[in-house]
Every structure is written in structure tokens, then in C-alpha cells.
Design a protein around this motif. Sequence first.
Motif, mmCIF file in Angstrom:
data_model
loop_
_atom_site.group_PDB
_atom_site.id
_atom_site.type_symbol
_atom_site.label_atom_id
_atom_site.label_comp_id
_atom_site.label_asym_id
_atom_site.label_seq_id
_atom_site.Cartn_x
_atom_site.Cartn_y
_atom_site.Cartn_z
ATOM 1 N N PHE A 110 0.832 -1.201 0.000
ATOM 2 C CA PHE A 110 0.000 0.000 0.000
ATOM 3 C C PHE A 110 0.872 1.259 0.000
ATOM 4 O O PHE A 110 0.559 2.241 -0.688
ATOM 5 N N VAL A 134 -6.237 1.600 3.908
ATOM 6 C CA VAL A 134 -6.152 0.207 4.354
ATOM 7 C C VAL A 134 -5.115 -0.003 5.466
ATOM 8 O O VAL A 134 -5.442 -0.547 6.533
ATOM 9 N N CYS A 137 -6.190 1.673 8.826
ATOM 10 C CA CYS A 137 -7.196 0.918 9.581
ATOM 11 C C CYS A 137 -6.611 -0.392 10.109
ATOM 12 O O CYS A 137 -7.021 -0.881 11.178
ATOM 13 N N GLY A 138 -5.656 -0.952 9.384
ATOM 14 C CA GLY A 138 -4.995 -2.157 9.854
ATOM 15 C C GLY A 138 -4.231 -1.941 11.143
ATOM 16 O O GLY A 138 -3.985 -2.903 11.898
ATOM 17 N N LEU A 160 -12.568 0.754 8.454
ATOM 18 C CA LEU A 160 -12.361 0.705 7.010
ATOM 19 C C LEU A 160 -13.581 1.238 6.269
ATOM 20 O O LEU A 160 -13.449 2.001 5.296
ATOM 21 N N ALA A 164 -12.844 4.722 4.320
ATOM 22 C CA ALA A 164 -12.948 4.589 2.870
ATOM 23 C C ALA A 164 -14.011 5.533 2.327
ATOM 24 O O ALA A 164 -13.864 6.107 1.237
#
Length: 248
Positions: A110, A134, A137-138, A160, A164
Motif C-alpha cells: 500500500f 487500508v 485501519c490495519g 475501514l 474509505a
Amino acid sequence: MSPKKATAWIPDQHGAWAMLTVPFLAGTFLAPRPGWAHALLLAAWLLGYCALFHAQQWLRLRRAAARRPAVARGHLRPAAVFGAACAAAGIPLAVAHPWLLLAGAAAAPFAATTTWYAHRNRERALINGLAAVVPACGMLLVAAHLGGAGWPWAPAAACLLYFAGTVPYVKTMIRERNSRTYYRGSVAHHAAALALSAAFLSPWLALPFGAYLARAIALPGRGLKVPLVGAVEIACSTALLASLLLLF
């Protein structure tokens, strides 16, 4: 260093800060054992973001500022300093918790994607924004696991879905304020996020996600100033954090 130069070192992507901190804080305080390691991880996370931001700006400006090379070179020193500081915070953590290296490897594609878009001077592309969401949020999963939790997918999924949605929504408020395509896409995403979060994560999430859908429908086209748009998003992010800590 003068205050003006010090301020210039701080990335001016104001919307990124909530995305960087809200999932991290949610994961930290949902964990049974938050501690000093979280402070070190937060430092490494934010310093790493600053280093990557300046490295990407250097890549972006090398051609755009060909007649003023100092503009591009001005990002090299912050990138190096922030990168070194990130390593100083991150290496002890990686030694103590080697699985964090796997988390970093998972985020690498990413980061490579956003770097490619920066190199092409297309940072405002929709995919670029989503690629940044991504790994941010991970970090909820990483922070939670560092504190002794498992892998709490439900609050990470809620983050997410929300962040998003901010990517097309903010475009409808600023750069794509006249685009019906972006408006329809933003509303469709928020409607789907409301349904999915309430059905699969927690029915109580219908409250914040209903509010997010309402703002995606009602606010575009009203000519709101950028600071007010930002203030609304800060309130929405705070509501998300509070909701996650109450529900999970």
C-alpha cells in the motif's frame, strides 16, 4: 530551526491525522494490556508517515520543480530525520515483537502504491486515497494484538468502512464538488456501509453510520468552507472512536 521551518516539516495533509490516530487509539484501548509499547509504536507510526510523506513529495517535485530544484531538495532532510527517528522507535519494538515485521510487510504494497501515485503526480486519485486507508485501519489490529488482544476484525472493518467513505465524500465537498458521479458514488458507499455495519458488526453502529450517510447526502453543494468541512470530519472521527470503544 525557525518556527516557520519547523511547521513546514509537519505534513499539511490535515485529513490524514484522524485516519492515522483513530484506528490506532481504538486498537490500543480495546486491548486488555495497553502500555509503553503502544507509545513507542505510535511514535514509530507517525514518524514513519512523516518520513514517507516527505520522500513522496521529493519524488513528486523532482520534475515539477525542475527550474527550482531547492523546492524538491527541501524534502530530503525531513525525510531523513523522520526516517531515522522512526527507526530509533521501531527497531526496539521489532526486536521485542518480531511479528511486527510481518505487519510492516503487509503494509508495504500500500505504501508502494501511494509512492507510485506521488511519483506520477496523481496523489488526488481515488485509488491512491483508498490505498492509504487500508494500512491505517490495519493499525487497529496491530495495536490491539500488541496489547494482548486477538485480531478484532469487527472494529477494524468499521474503521475501514468509515475512512474509505471519507475519500469520495471529501472530494464531493472540495475538488469534485460539481461531480454527480462522485456524489452518487459517495452516497452509495455510505448507504452500503450503514447496511453492512449494522447487519454484520453491531446494530448500534447504525447510529453513527446513519449520521455519516446523512452528511454525505445533505452537505455537498452547500458551499461549506474547508475549515468547516474539516471540523465536521473531526466530529465524525471522534464519534467513530467513541462508538468503537463503547461497542467492542
